[in-house]
Design a protein around this motif. Structure first.
Motif, PDB file in Angstrom:
ATOM      1  N   THR A 170       0.814  -1.216   0.000  1.00 12.69           N
ATOM      2  CA  THR A 170       0.000   0.000   0.000  1.00 12.69           C
ATOM      3  C   THR A 170       0.848   1.267   0.000  1.00 12.69           C
ATOM      4  O   THR A 170       0.556   2.221  -0.736  1.00 12.69           O
ATOM      5  CB  THR A 170      -0.938  -0.006   1.208  1.00 12.69           C
ATOM      6  OG1 THR A 170      -1.860  -1.093   1.070  1.00 12.69           O
ATOM      7  CG2 THR A 170      -1.714   1.303   1.318  1.00 12.69           C
ATOM      8  N   ALA A 171       1.893   1.300   0.811  1.00  9.64           N
ATOM      9  CA  ALA A 171       2.733   2.500   0.891  1.00  9.64           C
ATOM     10  C   ALA A 171       3.333   2.848  -0.467  1.00  9.64           C
ATOM     11  O   ALA A 171       3.462   4.031  -0.820  1.00  9.64           O
ATOM     12  CB  ALA A 171       3.842   2.293   1.915  1.00  9.64           C
ATOM     13  N   ASP A 172       3.675   1.836  -1.262  1.00 14.03           N
ATOM     14  CA  ASP A 172       4.209   2.086  -2.603  1.00 14.03           C
ATOM     15  C   ASP A 172       3.144   2.683  -3.510  1.00 14.03           C
ATOM     16  O   ASP A 172       3.422   3.583  -4.311  1.00 14.03           O
ATOM     17  CB  ASP A 172       4.712   0.779  -3.220  1.00 14.03           C
ATOM     18  CG  ASP A 172       5.884   0.184  -2.470  1.00 14.03           C
ATOM     19  OD1 ASP A 172       6.855   0.918  -2.219  1.00 14.03           O
ATOM     20  OD2 ASP A 172       5.820  -1.011  -2.121  1.00 14.03           O
ATOM     21  N   LEU A 173       1.932   2.175  -3.392  1.00 12.47           N
ATOM     22  CA  LEU A 173       0.844   2.683  -4.226  1.00 12.47           C
ATOM     23  C   LEU A 173       0.523   4.129  -3.870  1.00 12.47           C
ATOM     24  O   LEU A 173       0.277   4.966  -4.763  1.00 12.47           O
ATOM     25  CB  LEU A 173      -0.395   1.802  -4.047  1.00 12.47           C
ATOM     26  CG  LEU A 173      -1.555   1.989  -5.029  1.00 12.47           C
ATOM     27  CD1 LEU A 173      -1.078   1.969  -6.466  1.00 12.47           C
ATOM     28  CD2 LEU A 173      -2.615   0.925  -4.802  1.00 12.47           C
ATOM     29  N   VAL A 174       0.561   4.466  -2.584  1.00 14.27           N
ATOM     30  CA  VAL A 174       0.327   5.848  -2.151  1.00 14.27           C
ATOM     31  C   VAL A 174       1.414   6.765  -2.711  1.00 14.27           C
ATOM     32  O   VAL A 174       1.127   7.867  -3.216  1.00 14.27           O
ATOM     33  CB  VAL A 174       0.268   5.932  -0.613  1.00 14.27           C
ATOM     34  CG1 VAL A 174       0.254   7.392  -0.157  1.00 14.27           C
ATOM     35  CG2 VAL A 174      -0.962   5.204  -0.083  1.00 14.27           C
TER      36      VAL A 174
END
Length: 490
Positions: free
Chosen positions: A114-118
């Motif tokens: 998720t952090a990468d997608l954000v």
């Protein structure tokens, strides 16, 4: 004049479309979806119920093409039009649905979370070369069953730009449509000002699955823009000749236009694709091959001939690193796409046959895209005469044109000045700044942008509604809470 590439004569364009219509009428397409079969049956197509093979009369194809719009507007969260798909107007957005992300610290690809997608969505929101964002990653920290709606949730939360996305499961469309409607205000406002494009992919050769045919129908009925992504592979899933692949692409795309327009005549649809010139030596599908780019430009010209907005997956690379090959293939693709007048150019940031995204490459590709946008503006005659005599006299008298009023008036208009990620320093200054290569500068630029950029926040009640929808979907598939960073109260 604006520079453009022409791929076919008028006679060749007509031959390709006529051949595609003959394929649809004489062989047809396989259609798995019952609702699509019913629409085709009611319109006079010839259906073999046992095999689900559908032969489509040329008159039905021509009627569908005539009803499809030649121009489509895409809007941001504020209701402002930021994309004008049609004619030779070009726009860039990143590639979608990468299974991996390139990690600059290790130099290797890994599964995104998720952090990468954000970070990806936030970066795209900040980069002006991209008119739209995309649902660029498949997050590895949520169940597979919710990947499609989850990546849209993150995209809508962290960027105001329109989004290129799509469904992986039939049950996802309703939830994704509700998310988009909430951000737009309601379903009718979303229909009036669409802020999403959904990719709908036939399976080569000449097949429509239950999922993708349903996506076409759902998009038509809600006013969400459908984007056809036909993917012939030369010599593997299509004829080996480039022209033969373009004909098969045309047949698959026209069958999609028919299904879509039968659902709702006049609904917005884009003539796009992601073909490849299959590499017989390696067994791979090189998106950076010049022949792949040629097929893309050539089929886009057929789309224009039919009067439809166009799309292609270009400005991407098969390299596994942010290196010379990545830059070469991406720049060449962006320039060919721009000179072909392709309306929606998807792919920047991507490596490794559309399977890996790189934030560093996104920053570098942003400069490629902006240079391509400058290229297609062409060279304008600013003055009449082009060089006034008094301008030449003044320049000769001063032995320089640097301080002239004419230079001050035009230099920013004439030249595109790239971001600091592109090195134009003299050698001594480059050494003074650390002798950094492009990938190093890009990695630093990514962190600088992410540290300073703050995307426009959603209205609190809209965000709460999106979170409620996403949490309910996650719970359906055994996930009690959303990953850290996904929601205000994950």
């Amino acid at each position: 004049m604006n520079p453009r590439i022409t791929w076919w004569t008028e006679n060749a364009r007509k031959r390709i479309v006529d051949d595609a219509k003959r394929i649809l009428e004489g062989i047809g397409v396989f259609v798995e979806n019952d609702e699509a079969l019913a629409l085709l049956d009611g319109a006079g197509a010839c259906i073999d119920r046992k095999s689900r093979q559908v032969r489509i009369p040329a008159a039905l194809v021509e009627k569908a093409v005539e009803s499809a719009p030649s121009k489509i507007g895409l809007y941001n969260r504020r209701g402002e039009q930021v994309m004008d798909l049609g004619g030779d107007r070009i726009h860039f957005n990143p590639g979608s649905a990468a299974l991996r992300i390139h990690d600059p610290k290790t130099g290797a690809a890994r599964t995104p979370v998720t952090a990468d997608l954000v970070r990806f969505v936030t970066l795209i929101d900040a980069l002006s070369g991209y008119a739209a964002q995309s649902t660029g990653h498949i997050a590895g920290d949520v169940p597979n069953e919710i990947q499609d709606r989850y990546r849209l949730f993150i995209a809508l939360r962290h960027s105001a730009k329109p989004v290129v996305t799509g469904t992986f499961r039939v049950d996802a469309f309703k939830v994704m449509h509700e998310m988009l409607s909430a951000v737009s205000g309601d379903a009718e406002k979303l229909r009036e000002k669409p802020m999403a494009i959904f990719d709908c992919c036939p399976s080569p050769p000449l097949k429509w699955s239950d999922l993708t045919a349903q996506a076409l129908i759902d998009c038509a009925r809600t006013g969400i823009v459908a984007e056809l992504i036909s993917m012939p592979l030369t010599g593997a899933t299509s004829p080996v000749t480039l022209a033969g692949a373009v004909v098969q692409h045309c047949a698959e795309s026209l069958s999609g236009v028919v299904i879509h327009q039968l659902a709702v005549p006049g609904a917005p649809i884009v003539y796009g694709g992601s073909p490849a010139c299959f590499d017989m030596r390696k067994g791979t599908t090189p998106m950076g091959a010049v022949e792949t780019m040629m097929i893309d430009g050539a089929y886009a010209e057929i789309g224009k001939h039919l009067g439809l907005p166009t799309q292609a997956y270009m400005a991407l690379s098969d390299s596994k690193a942010v290196d010379y090959q990545a830059g070469m293939e991406s720049a060449m693709g962006a320039v060919i796409a721009a000179l072909s007048g392709i309306n929606n150019i998807s792919g920047p940031g991507m490596l490794d046959f559309e399977s890996c995204q790189s934030l560093e490459k996104l920053v570098l590709d942003n400069e490629i895209c902006r240079m391509a946008l400058r290229l297609v503006q062409g060279i304008e005659l600013r003055d009449d005469p082009v060089v006034p005599l008094d301008l030449m006299r003044e320049g000769l008298e001063r032995k320089s044109f640097l301080s002239l009023a004419h230079t001050m008036k035009w230099f920013r208009t004439e030249a595109y000045f790239p971001d600091e990620v592109i090195d134009r320093n003299a050698l001594d200054e480059w050494r003074k700044q650390g002798s950094k290569d492009a990938a190093t500068r890009a990695a630093e630029r990514v962190e600088k942008i992410l540290a300073s950029h703050r995307p426009e926040p959603l209205e609190p009640e809209v965000l709460a509604h999106l979170e409620e929808l996403m949490k309910a979907e996650a719970k359906r598939f055994g996930m009690k809470t959303l990953p850290p960073g996904a929601a205000q109260s994950a």
